[in-house]
Design an enzyme around this catalytic site. Structure first.
Site, mmCIF file in Angstrom:
data_model
loop_
_atom_site.group_PDB
_atom_site.id
_atom_site.type_symbol
_atom_site.label_atom_id
_atom_site.label_comp_id
_atom_site.label_asym_id
_atom_site.label_seq_id
_atom_site.Cartn_x
_atom_site.Cartn_y
_atom_site.Cartn_z
ATOM 1 C CD1 TRP A 127 -6.231 -6.118 -0.764
ATOM 2 C CD2 TRP A 127 -6.622 -4.213 -1.577
ATOM 3 N NE1 TRP A 127 -7.765 -6.289 -0.851
ATOM 4 C CE2 TRP A 127 -7.644 -5.361 -1.193
ATOM 5 C CE3 TRP A 127 -6.394 -2.899 -2.233
ATOM 6 C CZ2 TRP A 127 -9.026 -3.793 -1.192
ATOM 7 C CZ3 TRP A 127 -7.366 -2.399 -1.974
ATOM 8 C CH2 TRP A 127 -9.167 -2.588 -2.222
ATOM 9 C CG ASP A 208 -4.210 1.350 0.406
ATOM 10 O OD1 ASP A 208 -5.061 1.615 1.501
ATOM 11 O OD2 ASP A 208 -4.640 0.163 0.168
ATOM 12 C CB ALA A 210 -6.546 -0.162 4.940
ATOM 13 C CE LYS A 243 -10.328 -4.476 6.088
ATOM 14 N NZ LYS A 243 -10.677 -3.044 4.617
#
Length: 394
Positions: A127, A208, A210, A243
């Site tokens: 990312w 991470d 997400a 999300k």
């Protein structure tokens, strides 16, 4: 003063959004921005979120600050969602943050305090905000191989070889599930090998996560993060609620720090609280309260999980449809990886020139490295994208 400022590089995704908005074509397709969209192109408010907000508005009697770490109920609920009973609760320090980005930023700030000389290792690609924040903070950074441009899968041999050069005390940033931007993810056996190498090198994992719930389901998507948590004394986990709860604009995230014991956890908590105080004092509460309300109410949680599963299955169906359309139009199976990838994104392997061709000729907007948001499609636009990909010579 301000005349000394220098122009900053434009954010590629935000620039792409602006170009999409300016395009007058009715047939244009936005595959750039990383938000879930339904078949009508809307990003809906989930049913459980609406009900949780209704209850909060009706029952809330104050807007006073919570605490530097945020509402403890939010931390407890998110730790249970991500880690279940993998680690004793009293080993975990946690702070609420403004989104997953805030959690990553605070994790890197903590690393900088605890180990200023540590190098942070990132997958290539990753990312874009990961290297951007690290560079801004003046921290050391290296990459490990991750994506195989030929197979569009994980370059596992390269990944293991590169992680084998990590120095003791370095930090390895891992995507817990639904790798962004590629959509390619290690298998369970490969995760075991990744963990073994990082542990052997004496490095610290930063996970991470997400997109929990967008890949193979809530529990399966947390499996790798739980394996990592179980294997190390120290782990940092940055989790986003944007999300899977659809509360993008509420900026709701959490940073968890797994410590060796309760004494170290208390020290870690104090440092995390300090970082929140320095950066924004008290974290946002509305989104966090929505999340904790949903996760602690059995009926709301069941409805949220059901709608999240509908979202996940919609993306899987779009993936399969696109793979089928590409197989038919290309007359081979080289795009079957699209159905195997998981999460919102896939990197299809188009060159920047081919991406530009699709944008100019077909109004297909994706990031220059050919990362596309599967959730930006619907059943009607999938054939248009498939034909554009083939026509561009991908």
């Amino acid at each position: 003063m301000f005349e000394t400022l220098k122009a900053q590089p434009a954010d590629k995704i935000l620039s792409l959004m602006a170009a999409y908005r300016a395009d007058p074509r009715d047939t244009k397709v936005d595959l750039g921005v990383g938000v879930y969209k339904d078949a009508s192109g809307n990003t809906p408010v989930m049913r459980a979120v609406k009900e949780a907000e209704r209850r909060i508005v009706a029952d809330q009697t104050t807007k006073a600050y919570t605490g530097l770490a945020g509402d403890p109920a939010f931390a407890d609920a998110m730790i249970d969602l991500v880690l279940a009973d993998t680690v004793q609760r009293d080993r975990i320090a946690a702070i609420a943050t403004p989104g997953g980005t805030g959690a990553i930023r605070q994790a890197l700030e903590l690393i900088r305090i605890a180990s200023p000389d540590a190098t942070v290792w990132l997958s290539n690609p990753t990312w874009p905000n990961h290297p951007s924040i690290i560079k801004f903070l003046g921290m050391k950074m290296q990459e490990y191989r991750y994506f195989d441009d030929t197979t569009r899968g994980v370059d596992f041999d390269g990944l293991i070889a590169d992680l084998g050069t990590v120095a003791p005390g370095d930090v390895v940033l891992l995507h817990g599930c639904c790798h962004n931007p590629t959509g390619a993810n290690p298998t369970a056996d490969q995760w075991d090998q990744i963990i073994a190498v990082i542990k052997d090198r004496g490095a610290v994992p930063l996970v991470d996560i997400a997109y929990q719930g967008f890949g193979n389901g809530l529990q399966d998507d947390a499996a790798a993060t739980r394996k990592v948590a179980a294997a190390f004394d120290n782990v940092l986990i940055a989790a986003s609620c944007s999300k899977n709860f659809g509360i993008y604009r509420e900026r709701t995230g959490i940073l968890m720090g797994l410590a060796r014991d309760t004494e170290e956890a208390a020290l870690t908590q104090a440092n995390l609280n300090f970082l929140n105080r320095q950066n924004y004092s008290f974290p946002p509460d509305h989104g966090a309260r929505v999340v904790s309300t949903i996760l602690t109410d059995p009926a709301l949680r069941a409805d949220w999980e059901a709608e999240l599963e509908e979202t996940r299955n919609t993306m899987l169906a779009l993936r399969q449809q696109l793979a089928d359309e590409l197989r038919q139009r290309a007359n081979d199976d080289r795009f079957d990886f699209v159905a195997q990838h998981r999460g919102m994104f896939s990197r299809i392997g188009a060159s920047p020139e081919e991406v530009e061709t699709m944008r100019d000729k077909n109004g297909i907007y994706m990031v220059g490295d050919s990362r596309m948001n599967i959730a930006g499609l619907n059943a009607d636009t999938v054939p248009l994208l498939a034909q554009a990909i083939v026509d561009a010579g991908v």
